[in-house]
Motif scaffolding. Structure first.
Motif, PDB file in Angstrom:
ATOM      1  N   CYS A  36      39.262  43.587  39.716  1.00 47.35           N
ATOM      2  CA  CYS A  36      40.751  43.552  40.529  1.00 47.35           C
ATOM      3  C   CYS A  36      41.522  42.334  40.277  1.00 47.35           C
ATOM      4  O   CYS A  36      40.969  41.165  40.392  1.00 47.35           O
ATOM      5  N   VAL A  71      43.887  41.099  41.855  1.00 48.80           N
ATOM      6  CA  VAL A  71      44.233  40.690  43.167  1.00 48.80           C
ATOM      7  C   VAL A  71      43.180  39.883  43.948  1.00 48.80           C
ATOM      8  O   VAL A  71      43.281  38.714  44.258  1.00 48.80           O
ATOM      9  N   CYS A  72      42.028  40.540  43.997  1.00 45.82           N
ATOM     10  CA  CYS A  72      40.947  39.973  45.018  1.00 45.82           C
ATOM     11  C   CYS A  72      39.644  39.699  44.146  1.00 45.82           C
ATOM     12  O   CYS A  72      38.774  39.071  44.482  1.00 45.82           O
ATOM     13  N   CYS A 119      40.851  49.322  43.399  1.00 47.26           N
ATOM     14  CA  CYS A 119      39.984  48.007  43.769  1.00 47.26           C
ATOM     15  C   CYS A 119      39.210  48.574  44.650  1.00 47.26           C
ATOM     16  O   CYS A 119      39.695  48.879  46.024  1.00 47.26           O
ATOM     17  N   CYS A 143      39.933  45.574  48.082  1.00 45.03           N
ATOM     18  CA  CYS A 143      41.347  45.583  48.788  1.00 45.03           C
ATOM     19  C   CYS A 143      42.017  46.607  48.597  1.00 45.03           C
ATOM     20  O   CYS A 143      43.256  47.008  49.322  1.00 45.03           O
TER      21      CYS A 143
HETATM   22 ZN   LIG Z   1      41.211  43.898  45.031  1.00 42.73          ZN
END
Ligand SMILES: [Zn+2]
Length: 312
Positions: free
Chosen positions: A145, A147-148, A163, A166
């Motif tokens: 991911c 994002v995280c 993901c 998250c």
């Molecule tokens: Zn994520």
């Protein structure tokens, strides 16, 4: 207005993408167990073909039996669509050091770069191979991911990555690139601008200008910016022509014409080795100048051919 007189390479897909079926788990599972289903192998960005050395390449799609033997369930795969009533999946074999011994039953096959033979492949096959290659490229680069940082898992028959940390959804990416033939009527006869890039493998090839669209930029603005950056020419009347899937690795080429009033060139030496204005007569007899036009399967060539057709 110059219309596209022929379809671009990698278009004309025979597949129905059945996007509404991707989240139907029973449908996807049944297709993954259907002996009629076909699998398009991708290995390290290359496509499986036979007949390459003989100059008559054709795509080789795997049967369910072969895909199962290669461990399809544990490898990245995705539903591309239906070809008639047969499901077609992409299957990434890149983790294998050499998958060819396992494909001995398919005869004299090889993994080949699609771009090297696209002009010789049947258009439907070139389109399906391009689709598989582009989708698997995206899959292999979205395992985690953005994002995280947690691991992602496939969903929607492999067409979405979700993901596991998250829950963010990651969709296949296509990066837009503009490609444009700039023309100029100053000084009498209309001329078109072609350039020789450091990136071109063929020493004498001259092609249209091109570049990526940046965030917050319209396509027309990208055309004008790229032309100015590369050759110092201001353009107006940016007009759309056609587009071409270009999953090498993840673009779509958006073709345009644009007009310049002042033909004075200031070539950016970082980007280009040379740029020149050519009349239609010169382009029609390009080989006599010791130069080569871009390949026949490229949208650059399509832009040039259609412009040549539109004038005396
Ligand atoms: Zn994520």
């Amino acid at each position: 207005m110059i219309l596209a007189r022929a379809p671009n390479a990698y278009t004309r897909s025979p597949l129905d993408r059945v996007s509404s079926k991707r989240d139907d788990a029973a449908f996807v599972a049944a297709r993954l167990a259907d002996p009629a289903s076909l699998f398009v192998p991708v290995w390290q960005a290359k496509s499986l073909m036979r007949g390459v050395e003989a100059g008559a390449p054709e795509a080789v799609l795997l049967t369910l039996e072969a895909a199962v033997a290669l461990g399809v369930e544990t490898r990245p795969h995705a539903l591309l669509g239906l070809w008639g009533d047969r499901a077609v999946f992409a299957l990434d074999l890149s983790a294998e050091a050499d998958p060819l011994p396992a494909l001995a039953g398919f005869g004299d096959v090889s993994f080949t770069d699609l771009r090297q033979v696209a002009g010789l492949l049947p258009p439907a096959e070139a389109s399906v191979l391009a689709h598989a290659r582009g989708l698997m490229h995206w899959r292999m680069r979205h395992r985690f991911c953005g994002v995280c940082g947690a691991e992602c898992a496939p969903r929607s028959a492999g067409n979405v990555m979700v993901c596991t940390g998250c829950g963010a959804q990651h969709f296949p990416r296509t990066d837009p690139a503009v490609i444009m033939l700039v023309t100029c009527r100053a000084g009498g006869e209309e001329r078109g601008l072609l350039a020789h890039s450091h990136r071109f493998p063929l020493v004498k090839m001259y092609s249209t200008l091109a570049g990526f669209v940046e965030p917050g930029e319209s396509l027309e603005e990208a055309v004008a910016r790229e032309v100015y950056e590369e050759v110092g020419v201001r353009v107006r009347d940016v007009r759309y022509h056609s587009s071409q899937p270009w999953p090498f690795p993840s673009s779509i080429m958006l073709g345009f014409y644009a007009e310049a009033d002042d033909p004075a060139l200031t070539v950016d030496p970082e980007e280009l080795k040379d740029a020149q204005w050519f009349t239609r007569a010169q382009m029609r007899d390009f080989e006599s100048l010791g130069l080569r036009l871009p390949r026949v399967d490229s949208i650059a060539r399509r832009l040039i051919e259609d412009w040549l057709e539109a004038g005396p």
